[in-house]
Design an enzyme around this catalytic site. Structure first.
Site, mmCIF file in Angstrom:
data_model
loop_
_atom_site.group_PDB
_atom_site.id
_atom_site.type_symbol
_atom_site.label_atom_id
_atom_site.label_comp_id
_atom_site.label_asym_id
_atom_site.label_seq_id
_atom_site.Cartn_x
_atom_site.Cartn_y
_atom_site.Cartn_z
ATOM 1 N N ALA A 1 -6.371 0.379 -2.046
ATOM 2 C CA ALA A 1 -5.509 0.379 -3.259
ATOM 3 C C ALA A 1 -5.046 -0.720 -3.315
ATOM 4 O O ALA A 1 -5.542 -1.991 -3.745
ATOM 5 C CB ALA A 1 -4.547 1.807 -2.945
ATOM 6 N N CYS A 2 -3.678 -0.381 -4.267
ATOM 7 C CA CYS A 2 -3.138 -1.799 -4.806
ATOM 8 C C CYS A 2 -2.731 -2.995 -3.390
ATOM 9 O O CYS A 2 -2.142 -3.502 -3.596
ATOM 10 C CB CYS A 2 -1.629 -1.352 -5.124
ATOM 11 S SG CYS A 2 -1.788 0.048 -6.953
ATOM 12 N N SER A 3 -2.825 -2.735 -2.400
ATOM 13 C CA SER A 3 -2.929 -3.350 -1.120
ATOM 14 C C SER A 3 -3.858 -3.817 -0.969
ATOM 15 O O SER A 3 -4.116 -4.751 0.374
ATOM 16 C CB SER A 3 -1.941 -2.566 0.050
ATOM 17 O OG SER A 3 -0.790 -2.368 -0.737
#
Ligand code: COA
Length: 379
Positions: A161-163
């Site tokens: 995801a966002c990481s």
């Protein structure tokens, strides 16, 4: 030839960025959203009157900017997104012998990173495509990027995801540390407009499209102008507060009206409240482990999800309200670009730093997942 080098130190040699030409302002977005709302309310007037269908409310430019700091976002398919009858990107499916859209924009960003590092593709050993959504299961987008650039080695996709990008950087750094690769491209094509529910008032303004690339290499072959990686740290803690249930076991088209859970859904307030303390503490703990004074960080390139979140995290880490020089934002023009956000900030706001300046690339998002990459400028 026998390799006699005993220690390998990962560095960031260069970054690259692809920005779609088209951009949607808050004004354009809200005009289209409100037209959809008016149409929905008119078409369902009778059912709304009996309470069988919920009446929808208008969105507002002022709310979006105040709640998030976002003023515009770049997108790959502007007309379809703004069409109140469509409200999602329409990117033509490509034939099997054509490069995928994700790989195509990843290659553009990757080429720029290679050029900036003075690196030929044949000297790269691996490609990671690290992004929050993948266009298909296989063959990997990373292998397409590898093929398009002419890289001899290995490649795979990874999703955190966002990481995704910071997890990709640590993965690449570990390959270098272990002596398994000397030069690794971490490509993050984020076509987040495809997972965003453009009909959801609470989140329709959040995301934008972009692609970034980070070239992680062994110091021994890296250019003189580079960023030493002082340390990387990853963390995940399960949370249902950001979720997307789309997957290969539920193949129904993710139509936002019938299956909103097959697109991005979040409890924004909870995310805000839980992630800020978690990430601030993680940064402080990792700085201590690396014997870095967090209050003396020259710059923080934070994940770009919400201006208020970044303000609070930076304040907790630095001990004072950060200015734009200490914690630059790209949120205003790019929106939330998932894992690419902190890399865009780093790419656009790092050339002015000088020898020995220490900074932090930091991501956080769904999972929850968070990653820190402390870097020091070598010029
Ligand atoms: N236009 C106008 N008003 C809106 C609106 C819109 N588009 N969306 C919501 N509102 C209203 C709500 O109805 C609510 O009204 P009420 O107080 O009368 O009930 C009010 O604004 C506040 O809504 P809320 O959802 O609580 O807003 P918020 O201040 O929490 O901001 C986010 C929303 C999503 C911007 C914010 O919570 C956030 O950014 N959170 C973190 C997100 C994040 O990092 N996610 C990670 C993704 S990778």
């Amino acid at each position: 030839m026998h390799n006699t080098q005993l220690t390998f130190e990962p560095v960031i040699s260069a970054t690259g960025l692809f920005t779609p030409e088209d951009s949607i302002t808050n004004e354009e977005l809200v005009e289209s959203f409100n037209a959809f709302v008016d149409r929905h309310n008119a078409e369902n007037a009778a059912a709304i009157a009996t309470g069988d269908v919920a009446e929808l409310s208008h969105s507002s430019v002022e709310f979006i900017e105040k709640a998030s700091g976002i003023k515009a976002r770049h997108v790959m398919s502007k007309a379809a997104i703004l069409d109140p009858g469509t409200m999602c990107p329409r990117l033509d499916e490509r034939a099997d012998d054509e490069i995928s859209v994700m790989a195509e924009i990843g290659v553009i960003a990757a080429k720029q990173a290679l050029e900036r590092a003075g690196r030929a593709p044949e000297d790269v050993d691996a490609v990671l495509c690290a992004a929050s959504n993948m266009q298909r299961a296989y063959p990997a987008m990373a292998i397409e990027v590898q093929q398009a650039l002419g890289i001899d080695g290995f490649a795979f996709d990874m999703n955190v995801a966002c990481s995704s990008a910071t997890f990709g950087i640590q993965t690449a750094a570990d390959y270098v540390r272990a002596g398994n690769a000397k030069s690794v491209l971490v490509v993050s094509p984020e076509i987040t407009s495809g997972h965003l529910n453009w009909r959801d008032r609470d989140s329709h303004f959040i995301f934008g499209d972009v692609a970034t690339a980070v070239l992680v290499e062994d110091k021994a072959i890296a250019p003189a102008n580079r960023w030493d990686i002082l340390g990387t740290k990853l963390k995940t803690v399960f949370s249902n507060n950001i979720r997307n249930n789309f997957g290969f076991l539920n193949r129904a088209h993710p139509d936002s009206a019938s299956a909103p859970d097959k697109l991005f859904v979040q409890e924004g307030r909870k995310v805000f409240k839980e992630v800020v303390p978690m990430v601030a503490q993680m940064i402080i703990d990792e700085a201590e482990r690396l014997e870095i004074d967090p209050t003396a960080l020259r710059r923080m390139w934070l994940h770009q999800a919400n201006a208020g979140m970044n303000r609070l995290i930076a304040q907790r880490v630095l001990g004072h309200e950060a200015n734009a020089d200490e914690s630059p934002t790209v949120l205003d023009t790019y929106g939330n670009t998932s894992s690419a956000g902190s890399i865009i900030a780093f790419h656009k706001h790092s050339d002015d730093l000088v020898e020995d300046d220490t900074g932090l690339i930091c991501s956080f998002g769904a999972g929850y997942s968070a990653g820190t990459v402390f870097v020091r400028k070598v010029a």
